[in-house]
Design an enzyme around this catalytic site. Structure first.
Site, PDB file in Angstrom:
ATOM      1  N   GLU A  18       0.795  -1.232   0.000  1.00  0.00           N
ATOM      2  CA  GLU A  18       0.000   0.000   0.000  1.00  0.00           C
ATOM      3  C   GLU A  18       0.823   1.276   0.000  1.00  0.00           C
ATOM      4  OE1 GLU A  18      -2.942  -2.536   2.570  1.00  0.00           O
ATOM      5  OE2 GLU A  18      -0.800  -2.473   2.300  1.00  0.00           O
ATOM      6  N   ASP A 104      -2.259  -5.382   3.187  1.00  0.00           N
ATOM      7  CA  ASP A 104      -2.491  -5.856   4.563  1.00  0.00           C
ATOM      8  C   ASP A 104      -3.502  -7.000   4.598  1.00  0.00           C
ATOM      9  OD1 ASP A 104      -0.763  -3.936   5.563  1.00  0.00           O
ATOM     10  OD2 ASP A 104      -2.352  -2.437   5.724  1.00  0.00           O
ATOM     11  N   ASP A 106      -6.232  -7.763   6.159  1.00  0.00           N
ATOM     12  CA  ASP A 106      -7.524  -7.536   6.786  1.00  0.00           C
ATOM     13  C   ASP A 106      -8.518  -7.326   5.651  1.00  0.00           C
ATOM     14  OD1 ASP A 106      -6.948  -4.996   5.845  1.00  0.00           O
ATOM     15  OD2 ASP A 106      -6.641  -4.118   7.825  1.00  0.00           O
ATOM     16  N   GLU A 108      -9.987  -4.776   4.438  1.00  0.00           N
ATOM     17  CA  GLU A 108      -9.713  -3.677   3.518  1.00  0.00           C
ATOM     18  C   GLU A 108      -8.492  -3.974   2.654  1.00  0.00           C
ATOM     19  OE1 GLU A 108     -10.013   1.109   3.440  1.00  0.00           O
ATOM     20  OE2 GLU A 108     -10.566  -0.059   5.174  1.00  0.00           O
ATOM     21  N   TYR A 334       1.407  -5.566  12.760  1.00  0.00           N
ATOM     22  CA  TYR A 334       0.297  -4.801  12.174  1.00  0.00           C
ATOM     23  C   TYR A 334      -0.593  -4.213  13.264  1.00  0.00           C
ATOM     24  CZ  TYR A 334      -3.362  -3.651   8.827  1.00  0.00           C
ATOM     25  OH  TYR A 334      -4.276  -2.980   8.043  1.00  0.00           O
ATOM     26  N   ARG A 336      -3.670  -2.720  13.060  1.00  0.00           N
ATOM     27  CA  ARG A 336      -5.140  -2.792  12.984  1.00  0.00           C
ATOM     28  C   ARG A 336      -5.542  -4.235  13.242  1.00  0.00           C
ATOM     29  NH1 ARG A 336      -4.037   0.663   8.571  1.00  0.00           N
ATOM     30  NH2 ARG A 336      -4.671   2.795   8.993  1.00  0.00           N
ATOM     31  N   HIS A 381      -4.728 -12.490  12.853  1.00  0.00           N
ATOM     32  CA  HIS A 381      -3.769 -11.466  13.247  1.00  0.00           C
ATOM     33  C   HIS A 381      -3.210 -11.769  14.626  1.00  0.00           C
ATOM     34  CE1 HIS A 381      -5.699  -8.175  10.517  1.00  0.00           C
ATOM     35  NE2 HIS A 381      -5.102  -9.134   9.843  1.00  0.00           N
TER      36      HIS A 381
END
Length: 950
Positions: A18, A104, A106, A108, A334, A336, A381
């Protein structure tokens, strides 16, 4: 890039992440056969407006960006500022043999990977590469063990995005029509705003109660030492066996919740104190219990935000920005995450540091595990922890400032999570005596001693209540036994008043949202940022205060969209979205029920609004029928004594009586006034102040009436033009207007003052070359102007009295370059805990700001020089540091050169893909990379926002 033997054997692999910062770090861990590029957040999203929608779409599809009639098909467009980046990624992909999507892990991140796949349309093998930390071992492990794209996660994220778009784009226009233009509604932001408003309503309804008790200082008569104090204090607990009322016994209306407790007033308390002055006291009971406290779980997103707020004074947004940098530079995992799980590697690393730093006595026999507290947590995670298989101590990182402090917090919490419990003893002592009036009084004191600090050696959690006692605080009592005689050295009567419920802070609002299971923890920072930016909430210190505007918005949503801001309904929607993510529910039928109300019994708008029946109602019907919404009623709140607060298009105001009726009064309310501070008395004061138009008289030359007014930007004078004067078109006439000088006031300005002000600019004279010099007032104060050459004046009075000779003397001086002499600070706040430099408030060109000499941060809406606290100043500086330096826009290349480059690029593409062609392309890639670095410098994956409409 030049091909190498490794590239020839293994091919050229394109890795897309990203952010540029992450790309730079990962590139260092991969071989020469890998090219690492950044998407710079989302490359594609729903359109921001009708102008971005392709021409083939019309009507509702164009407005919403979603085709609700055809299975809620979203219309995705490549963001205008990402087109160059997409072009670059396509060029890189054309010369690659494999594509690794390394966004990432997740929902999103999975969605970004899917969008990249859809836009780039790769013809080479595609692999999904995932990792939770940016270390060499983790990156190489991720390359060696790729997986397939998780379409279920993509579907869940897409459904969430469509839902938020429908909610925001359908409900926001209602606010524009009925409250104020440019407002916004959102699935989570509206509920978060309602929580803050409801807390303020509780404060407004709150009635304080007074209660009294006694505090005694009792002595054992022994010398005493640190382990056995000679004296201690105890508070009155019962009188004649009846418990004495404390603050918790009173309701918000100021009344006792139960008549079983004794409410002491001042007279009773003082009488009891007098009766007990010569009483004999003894120990009636000693109750001792073992004390044990287990360590806190490692950080997840929300607990990190809460602790960073309590301990470091960071807002949620600043915390996530700093954590993002730590993650991208390989210092933490990470950030989040909903999980409190630690990998075996992390547990081993934490236990090794416990032994190394604190000794084997602090290490439990078995590793500790922590069960997830968050419903539907993404357990793939880890918790937020230091990265790597060996944790770097804060001193070993080389970090400084806010990044050092946040890393240290994460490191301490992680290490402490693998340490032994703290143990000790808690003791309650009760002391009794009989007063001269025959009343029996009993006092109690509690103590705590910690015999083994365990994890507290490394870390102690903060508290939302600044008066709360932290876990590691000891309170030692004398070693007494039942029957021991004690002497009352002093007895005092103490008065107390109950306090209204505390306003939310960022930390406590995050905690409340998570406990109610509203929204996703990874979005809370952006949600709080949104309600602050929209003006729904402002800060006083660390407290979140709702504006009067938010009262009007929440009032409308509660009365006409009740279910959409119902806490249980919002949490149920979250459950449904998680069911879609798990494959237990289908997105399209669910969206159809939410939007059209299908399958909900009657499915009417009323049912959708009042919260009855199925939790999914018909949003479309609800926002179509707006006739029942009375805009004036929605924005009106009674204050008392016939005074009403109203929220108007230009801000809040108080009003008594009907407009144009006799006795009508109206006055503006300061935008930064907390709603619970608007009393009848204050409203009367505001109404008593001079307001409205002050008629100053008529201009003798034009005959026009001259009035003084108080406007949005301060007091001013203007003329009233005759009726029929054209206000628009080419013949339009604008009334003369001028702001009052700082030395003038509305109720004292004269007609002569007004005419002089409206005559500006004043011609002072001409210089030797015949160039006119004028004196005038501007945004930054009084000044002279000669052609394009401006010079500042020292006072406003000089505008009218400066002579030509004086003006020429000013122009004869060399023009001052750079900044003028620094103004003295408006306020001193103390020493910043990060930079350890003095922090002051200064008056700048664009308003007041806080500075420590290195970092400057402008005061926000709701902040003022008078009320800003040191903690708020430090927080503003922390947020500014987290953002990094301001980005400079890249200069555009001349059009001719750009055209030439395009032509050359076409020729290169048309050429055969030989080794030589690859070299040429690689050179171009390097050039493009340099240009892209300038454009994207400072950008991070923070550009990857979660559901902007949320």
């Amino acid at each position: 890039m030049s091909p190498t033997s490794e590239t020839a054997q293994g091919g050229r692999r394109l890795v897309i992440v990203e952010s540029p910062a992450k790309a730079k770090t990962i590139k260092g861990y991969l071989g020469p056969g890998y090219v690492v590029e950044a998407s710079v957040g989302h490359i594609r999203d729903l359109p921001n407006g009708a102008a971005e929608v392709p021409e083939k779409y019309t009507g509702e599809v164009r407005r919403l960006g979603v085709d609700v009639e055809h299975d809620f098909q979203p219309i995705y467009v490549v963001n205008a500022d990402k087109k160059a980046q997409v072009r670059k990624l396509k060029e890189q992909l054309a010369d690659s043999d494999e594509l690794y999507l390394a966004t990432d892990e997740d929902r999103e991140g999975e969605a970004i990977a899917w969008h990249l796949l859809e836009v780039l349309k790769p013809k080479v093998p595609v692999k999904r590469m995932v990792f939770h930390e940016i270390t060499k071992a983790a990156i190489q492990e991720a390359v060696a063990n790729p997986r397939e794209l998780n379409k279920r996660m993509v579907d869940a994220q897409e459904t969430r995005r469509i839902l938020d778009r429908l909610y925001g784009y359908e409900v926001s226009p209602v606010l524009w029509k009925k409250v104020m233009p440019r407002l916004s509604a959102g699935r989570v932001q509206s509920v978060a705003t309602r929580l803050v408003v409801e807390r303020e309503r509780e404060r407004i309804a709150f009635r304080s109660a007074e209660y009294w008790d006694l505090t005694g200082t009792f002595s054992t008569g022994r010398a005493g030492d640190a382990s056995d104090p000679a004296a201690f204090t105890a508070r009155l607990s019962t009188v004649d066996g009846r418990r004495v009322a404390q603050g918790r016994d009173f309701g918000p209306d100021g009344r006792l919740k139960s008549d079983q407790v004794l409410h002491l007033d001042e007279a009773n308390a003082r009488a009891l104190k007098a009766a007990l002055e010569n009483a004999a006291f003894s120990v009636r009971s000693v109750e001792s219990k073992p004390y044990r406290r287990s360590p806190y779980a490692p950080f997840r997103t929300t607990t990190l935000q809460q602790e960073a707020s309590r301990k470091l004074g960071f807002g949620a947004k600043a915390t996530m920005q700093i954590a993002q940098k730590l993650y991208e530079n390989g210092f933490i995992t990470y950030m989040r995450t909903d999980s409190t799980t630690l990998s075996d590697t992390a547990v081993t690393a934490a236990r090794a540091q416990v032994t190394q730093l604190y000794g084997g006595d602090y290490l439990p026999e078995k590793p500790r595990t922590y069960a997830g507290k968050v419903k539907n947590a993404q357990e793939a995670h880890e918790a937020i922890r230091p990265s790597g298989d060996r944790f770097r101590t804060p001193a070993e990182t080389g970090l400084t400032g806010d990044q050092f402090r946040l890393y240290e917090l994460i490191w301490k919490r992680t290490v402490a999570s693998q340490m032994k419990d703290a143990v000790g003893n808690s003791v309650t002592v009760r002391i009794g005596g009989t007063g001269s009036d025959g009343r029996d009084a009993e006092f109690s004191a509690s103590g705590k001693t910690i015999t083994f600090h365990g994890f507290m050696k490394a870390y102690v959690e903060g508290a939302d209540d600044p008066n709360a006692e932290l876990d590691d605080r000891e309170r030692r009592l004398p070693q007494v036994a039942e029957g021991d005689r004690l002497t009352a050295e002093e007895i005092t009567a103490d008065g107390h008043a109950t306090k209204p419920p505390a306003r939310y802070t960022e930390a406590s609002l995050v905690k409340e949202l998570e406990e109610r299971e509203i929204g996703r923890p990874s979005t809370y920072a952006s949600i709080i940022g949104t309600i602050l930016d929209r003006g729904y909430v402002f800060k006083k210190g660390t407290a979140l205060v709702p504006s009067f505007l938010s009262f009007a918005v929440v009032n409308l949503l509660e009365k006409h969209f009740g279910r959409l801001v119902d806490y249980d309904f919002t949490a149920k929607m979250e459950d449904d979205l998680d069911r879609i993510a798990r494959g237990e529910a289908q997105a399209v039928p669910w969206l159809r029920r939410f939007y059209f109300g299908e399958g909900t019994g009657t499915g009417g708008a009323a049912e959708a609004g009042n919260g009855d029946g199925d939790h999914l109602g018909g949003l479309k019907e609800l926002v179509t029928d707006l006739g029942a919404i009375d805009a004036r009623e929605i924005s009106s709140f009674p204050v008392g004594s016939g005074i009403v607060l109203r929220v108007g298009r230009y801000g809040p105001y108080v009003e008594r009586g009907e407009k144009d009726a006799e006795g009508h009064q109206r006055a503006d309310v300061p935008a930064d006034l907390a709603p619970d501070e608007l009393t009848v008395e204050l409203a009367e004061e505001l109404l008593a102040k001079p307001s409205g138009d002050f008629e100053l008289g008529k201009d003798p030359e034009t005959g026009h009436e001259i009035v003084a007014k108080d406007g949005r930007y301060g007091p001013y004078v203007t003329e009233i033009l005759p009726e029929g004067t054209p206000k628009t078109g080419k013949n339009a006439v604008k009334p003369r207007t001028a702001s009052l000088f700082k030395s003038m006031a509305l109720d004292t300005v004269t007609l002569e003052d007004a005419l002089r002000l409206m005559s500006l600019p004043r011609v002072v004279g001409k210089d030797a070359e015949g160039v006119e010099i004028t004196a005038q007032n501007g945004r930054y104060g009084p000044y002279l102007k000669k052609g394009t050459d401006s010079r500042s004046l020292e006072t406003e009075d000089q505008i009218f009295n400066i002579t030509l000779d004086e003006a020429l003397a000013i122009y004869a001086q060399p023009k001052q370059r750079g900044r003028a002499a620094a103004k003295p600070p408006l306020k001193e706040l103390g020493t910043d805990p990060v930079s350890e430099r003095p922090v002051v408030v200064k008056d700048g060109r664009f308003g007041p700001y806080v500075t420590d000499g290195e970092t400057n941060a402008t005061l926000r809406t709701g902040d003022s020089v008078e009320t800003i606290t040191p903690e708020r100043g430090y927080e503003l500086l922390a947020e500014k540091r987290a953002k990094g330096p301001a980005k400079k826009a890249a200069k555009k290349a001349p059009a001719k050169k750009a055209t030439a480059k395009k032509t050359a690029a076409k020729k290169t593409t048309a050429a055969k893909k030989t080794t030589a062609a690859r070299k040429t392309t690689a050179k171009k890639t390097t050039t493009a990379k340099s240009a892209a670095k300038k454009t994207t410098a400072g950008r991070t994956a923070a550009a990857k926002t979660s559901s902007p409409d949320e």
